[in-house]
Design an enzyme around this catalytic site. Structure first.
Site, mmCIF file in Angstrom:
data_model
loop_
_atom_site.group_PDB
_atom_site.id
_atom_site.type_symbol
_atom_site.label_atom_id
_atom_site.label_comp_id
_atom_site.label_asym_id
_atom_site.label_seq_id
_atom_site.Cartn_x
_atom_site.Cartn_y
_atom_site.Cartn_z
ATOM 1 N N GLN A 216 -9.232 -1.322 -7.997
ATOM 2 C CA GLN A 216 -8.044 -0.741 -8.239
ATOM 3 C C GLN A 216 -7.062 -0.928 -6.985
ATOM 4 O O GLN A 216 -7.736 -0.592 -5.810
ATOM 5 C CB GLN A 216 -7.877 0.744 -8.883
ATOM 6 N N GLY A 217 -5.919 -0.849 -7.034
ATOM 7 C CA GLY A 217 -5.113 -0.702 -5.684
ATOM 8 C C GLY A 217 -3.909 -0.145 -6.046
ATOM 9 O O GLY A 217 -3.404 0.127 -7.115
ATOM 10 N N TYR A 218 -3.074 0.321 -4.800
ATOM 11 C CA TYR A 218 -1.908 1.329 -5.280
ATOM 12 C C TYR A 218 -0.553 0.701 -4.704
ATOM 13 O O TYR A 218 -0.512 0.200 -3.524
ATOM 14 C CB TYR A 218 -2.174 2.472 -4.223
ATOM 15 N N LEU A 219 0.326 0.640 -5.531
ATOM 16 C CA LEU A 219 1.758 0.076 -5.359
ATOM 17 C C LEU A 219 2.561 1.448 -4.561
ATOM 18 O O LEU A 219 3.315 1.162 -3.862
ATOM 19 C CB LEU A 219 2.440 -0.090 -6.509
#
Length: 155
Positions: A26-29
């Site tokens: 997962q990554g964060y915008l």
């Protein structure tokens, strides 16, 4: 509404390999509010989470693999990888996250509840360590921006 408590784990439960697991990245915008993209096995999700520690609004929307890959290039910070085991515990499910790569050797357990009253009344199993529900250092969004620092476990 997501209502969950979060705990550090210092000793893994017995027979861990008997439980199902998911491989997650997962990554964060954005981290305020939280806007996250996640691949869980072969499922892709865009998530919005409001502010809060134990209770907060959460909305999940499906993504295609192509949309996920496109958005992945727009994330900031550290990309989080972890293996999540799903362990039954009474009427609850413990989500045991074993972090990999940049966030290793962190191990956290999360338990979701239908109400704040149940969350506060929860008695964790003996293999749980410190309750870190109200510590920002153990939110995945924080880790994605600042990394995992084992010295925070002393706080």
């Amino acid at each position: 509404m997501e209502i969950e408590r979060k705990f550090l784990i210092s000793k893994l439960p017995e027979n861990l390999d008997d439980y199902p697991f998911h491989q997650i990245e997962q990554g964060y915008l954005c981290t305020q509010p939280v806007v996250r993209i996640r691949r869980q096995d072969d499922t892709y999700i865009l998530t919005y989470k409001s502010g809060g520690m134990m209770s907060r609004e959460e909305y999940n929307l499906p993504l295609t693999a192509a949309a996920y890959e496109h958005l992945k290039t727009k994330t900031d910070g550290i990309y989080i990888s972890k293996k999540r085991y799903c362990i039954p515990f009474g009427k609850y499910t413990i989500e045991l996250d074993i972090f990999e790569q940049d966030a290793a050797p962190l191990i956290l357990a999360e338990v979701e509840f239908p109400s704040e009253e149940e969350a506060r009344a929860f008695t964790p199993p003996e293999w749980f360590s410190r309750d870190v529900t109200f510590s920002r250092y153990y939110h995945n969004s924080y880790i994605s921006q600042y990394g995992y620092d084992p010295s925070n476990e002393e706080l």
